[in-house]
Design a protein around this motif. Structure first.
Motif: not given
Length: 234
Positions: A94-95, A100-102, A128-136, A207-210
């Motif tokens: 979701t993040v 990607s929407a941003a 949100t990209a940094i948040l995504f990496l943190t979540g990973q 990258m979202l699609f992948v």
């Protein structure tokens, strides 16, 4: 092999559509009449960057298709059991969608010449990209604490390697986004800034699609899709 061909076909279709949208398949030697100065500048400065990104994305798509094909061939062996999907990956997905929407928002505002809105959208995409990496990273920690370590099972190795490779590409996108933000903060919205934002948005969407494909793969949905495709082909 069929999965790899399907994934490559989707990537090729996306690239061809993108080339058609940006007139990369046009034949300027067949066009009649003097070309405007702005169009000549666009052909000289913008198109090489778009072509370069398109080639890079084609290579990245081929790389991930090889990973996916190898995983699906290996998953059929009896010594491999699937790695559980942490619930946090739903949040991370979701993040990344929001990120990607941003970027799409930044692209739209750049086309309208709104500098402040572009900067706000770029900040949102970066955060949100940094948040995504943190979540990973947190998702990896959850798996390792549950005993699903890298060397524990081939499925674990595939999961860490493939998601790690995707994370590295997100890091590369963040670097490019940082350079774009530096340019957007130093000067008003110009053609060069619009180009940078446009390319970043394209990269983010790709990258979202992948990631959606990878998420479906590890969640087990891709296997059902592949079975349906095999039945249609046969």
């Amino acid at each position: 092999m069929s999965v790899m061909m399907i994934f490559l076909a989707v990537i090729a279709a996306i690239i061809l559509w993108w080339m058609a949208q940006h007139r990369l398949t046009s034949k300027p030697w067949l066009e009649v009449g003097p070309a405007p100065e702005a169009f000549r500048e666009r052909q000289l400065s913008i198109e090489p960057a778009r072509i370069g990104l398109g080639v890079f994305l084609a290579v990245v798509g081929s790389l991930f298709s090889l990973f996916i094909s190898a995983y699906l061939m290996r998953v059929e062996t009896p010594d491999l059991w699937s790695t559980p999907i942490p619930r946090l990956l739903w949040v991370n997905t979701t993040v990344l969608i929001v990120s990607s929407a941003a970027m799409q928002w930044a692209k739209t505002e750049a086309q309208r010449g709104r500098s402040e809105a572009v900067r706000t959208a770029l900040l949102a995409a970066l955060a949100t990209a940094i948040l995504f990496l943190t979540g990973q990273i947190l998702a990896w920690r959850q798996l390792t604490q549950a005993g699903y370590v890298l060397a524990g099972n081939p499925a674990n190795s595939f999961f860490y390697v493939i998601t790690g490779m995707h994370g590295l590409h997100i890091v590369g996108g963040i670097v490019a986004l940082g350079r774009t933000m530096t340019k957007a903060w130093s000067v008003p919205v110009s053609n060069r800034v619009r180009l940078r934002v446009d390319l970043c948005a394209l990269y983010w969407h790709f990258m979202l699609f992948v990631w959606v494909v990878l998420f479906a793969l590890f969640a087990g949905w891709a296997n059902d899709f592949v079975d349906i495709c095999r039945q249609l082909i046969s």
